[in-house]
Write an enzyme that holds these catalytic residues in place. Structure first.
Site, PDB file in Angstrom:
ATOM      1  N   THR A  45       0.835  -1.205   0.000  1.00  0.00           N
ATOM      2  CA  THR A  45       0.000   0.000   0.000  1.00  0.00           C
ATOM      3  C   THR A  45       0.873   1.259   0.000  1.00  0.00           C
ATOM      4  O   THR A  45       0.569   2.236  -0.702  1.00  0.00           O
ATOM      5  CB  THR A  45      -0.903   0.004   1.252  1.00  0.00           C
ATOM      6  OG1 THR A  45      -1.696  -1.180   1.237  1.00  0.00           O
ATOM      7  CG2 THR A  45      -1.802   1.218   1.283  1.00  0.00           C
ATOM      8  N   HIS A  48       2.136   1.934  -3.426  1.00  0.00           N
ATOM      9  CA  HIS A  48       1.120   2.611  -4.252  1.00  0.00           C
ATOM     10  C   HIS A  48       1.095   4.104  -3.948  1.00  0.00           C
ATOM     11  O   HIS A  48       0.974   4.937  -4.842  1.00  0.00           O
ATOM     12  CB  HIS A  48      -0.275   2.023  -3.986  1.00  0.00           C
ATOM     13  CG  HIS A  48      -0.473   0.648  -4.543  1.00  0.00           C
ATOM     14  ND1 HIS A  48      -0.568   0.394  -5.894  1.00  0.00           N
ATOM     15  CD2 HIS A  48      -0.597  -0.553  -3.933  1.00  0.00           C
ATOM     16  CE1 HIS A  48      -0.737  -0.904  -6.089  1.00  0.00           C
ATOM     17  NE2 HIS A  48      -0.758  -1.510  -4.908  1.00  0.00           N
ATOM     18  N   ILE A 180       3.123 -11.845   2.076  1.00  0.00           N
ATOM     19  CA  ILE A 180       1.900 -12.345   2.722  1.00  0.00           C
ATOM     20  C   ILE A 180       1.614 -13.785   2.298  1.00  0.00           C
ATOM     21  O   ILE A 180       1.232 -14.622   3.113  1.00  0.00           O
ATOM     22  CB  ILE A 180       0.710 -11.409   2.449  1.00  0.00           C
ATOM     23  CG1 ILE A 180       0.981 -10.033   3.087  1.00  0.00           C
ATOM     24  CG2 ILE A 180      -0.590 -11.992   2.997  1.00  0.00           C
ATOM     25  CD1 ILE A 180      -0.112  -9.000   2.838  1.00  0.00           C
ATOM     26  N   GLY A 269      -5.767 -11.484  -2.659  1.00  0.00           N
ATOM     27  CA  GLY A 269      -5.247 -10.707  -3.787  1.00  0.00           C
ATOM     28  C   GLY A 269      -6.372  -9.931  -4.451  1.00  0.00           C
ATOM     29  O   GLY A 269      -7.508 -10.399  -4.516  1.00  0.00           O
ATOM     30  N   VAL A 292     -11.480 -11.796   1.579  1.00  0.00           N
ATOM     31  CA  VAL A 292     -10.854 -11.504   2.874  1.00  0.00           C
ATOM     32  C   VAL A 292     -10.323 -10.074   2.860  1.00  0.00           C
ATOM     33  O   VAL A 292      -9.629  -9.675   1.920  1.00  0.00           O
ATOM     34  CB  VAL A 292      -9.680 -12.471   3.158  1.00  0.00           C
ATOM     35  CG1 VAL A 292      -9.015 -12.138   4.480  1.00  0.00           C
ATOM     36  CG2 VAL A 292     -10.177 -13.915   3.155  1.00  0.00           C
TER      37      VAL A 292
END
Ligand code: ZN
Length: 347
Positions: A45, A48, A180, A269, A292
């Site tokens: 994140t 990004h 992850i 994803g 999720v």
């Protein structure tokens, strides 16, 4: 007790990059605590936001202190807060929730539709100090070091995804060997899966995966056929559970193809935009799909700390550590696509 200003890593202009700024130390409200940050993890994140892509430009107001993966210690406590102490080491849930929605009132805080993220919608953790609702604080036991405390947020994503379905004795296919996905493989092994197969197209990440979780079978799907791997493992009917961690359409198709009749898929994803899906195949295979998001508050945190205390070892997924003065190097490692987790030291 604390200075009036602090160092913070912020998106201070609407363009690519992050800048080290002097910012006011946050003032806490009666239900909040002030946390002195020791270590932070860099997340996808944050990349990004650094790159200022379409999502970031449309989501993140400027100026914004970024970052949401952290470990630190409590240095100030709001007057309504009970049960926390000064000097207590902690991490915390970066999703700030409301309490009025149906799901929140049912105790499913992670499903609150009004969730706001620190480092995205609210001032974040890439700073010397972070204010956080006491509700969101997760105390760290002495046997969990700050390095691990700083990656509990993404480990929580992995745990939330992996524990979506019963894994004891199951054969598990995980697509996407980013940090992850790798941690999800470690969790699946810890949770008693029989075979764990982890796929990617990035050889460096598969090498890292084999280092972090030696008992996982890694597969580079550009070089090896999943059918052959399933055959080699004796899986005549397919995998029982799929964990899709890559956001790749091709990977999701491979999971659906490789699953047993009545198999289950958890999706973490995020596919870009709209993706064509062969729904008929999913219906005829009687597949269950679960999306999720984030971590369950606070069951995921409870389980992951318990597993870490019971032998779950993800420490080798941290491949780089930098002093925060070298944050640009840390981001460069992340952007290379070859690193595991990158941890910045704020002390
Ligand atoms: Zn994150």
């Amino acid at each position: 007790m604390t200075a009036n200003t602090m160092k913070a890593l912020a998106k201070s202009k609407p363009e690519p990059g992050l800048w080290m700024i002097e910012a006011p130390v946050p003032e806490i409200g009666p239900d909040e605590v002030l946390i002195r940050i020791n270590k932070t993890g860099i997340c996808g994140t944050d990349i990004h936001i650094w790159n200022w892509d379409e999502w970031a430009a449309g989501t993140v107001p400027v100026p914004m202190i970024t970052g949401h993966e952290f470990a630190g210690e409590i240095v100030e406590i709001g007057r309504n807060v009970t049960g926390l102490t000064l000097g207590q080491r902690c991490s915390g849930e970066g999703h700030l929730i409301g309490t009025d929605s149906r799901q929140s009132r049912a105790g499913k805080f992670h499903l609150d539709p009004g969730t706001r993220g620190i480092g995205v919608n609210e001032q974040g953790a890439f700073a010397q100090y972070l204010k956080l609702p006491a509700f969101n604080v997760v105390p760290l036991p002495d046997d969990i070091p700050d390095d691990i405390g700083a990656i509990l947020d993404p480990l929580g994503n992995a745990v939330h995804t992996a524990l979506s379905f019963d894994l004891l004795g199951e054969d598990v296919l995980i697509t996407g060997a980013g940090p992850i996905g790798i941690m999800a493989a470690a969790v699946a092994r810890h949770a008693g899966a029989r075979n764990v197969v982890l796929t990617d197209i990035n050889a460096d990440r598969l090498t890292l995966a084999a280092d972090v979780v030696p008992s996982v079978r890694t597969v580079n799907v550009t070089k090896e056929d999943l059918h052959d791997v399933a055959h080699e493992l004796g899986l005549t009917e397919g995998f029982d559970v799929g964990l899709e961690m890559s956001g790749s359409q091709a990977a999701l198709d491979q999971v659906v193809e490789a699953l047993v009749m009545g198999g289950k898929i958890a999706l973490l994803g995020i596919p870009p935009g709209e993706s064509p899906v062969n729904w008929g195949r999913i219906v005829f295979k009687a597949i269950t799909i679960k999306g999720v998001y984030g971590r369950e508050m606070f069951e995921t945190w409870y389980k992951m700390i318990a597993m870490l205390q019971n032998g779950l070892d993800v420490s080798r997924v941290i491949t780089h550590r930098f002093d925060v003065s070298e944050f640009a190097e840390g981001f460069a490692e992340m952007k290379s696509g070859r690193s595991g987790k990158v941890v910045l030291d704020w002390r």
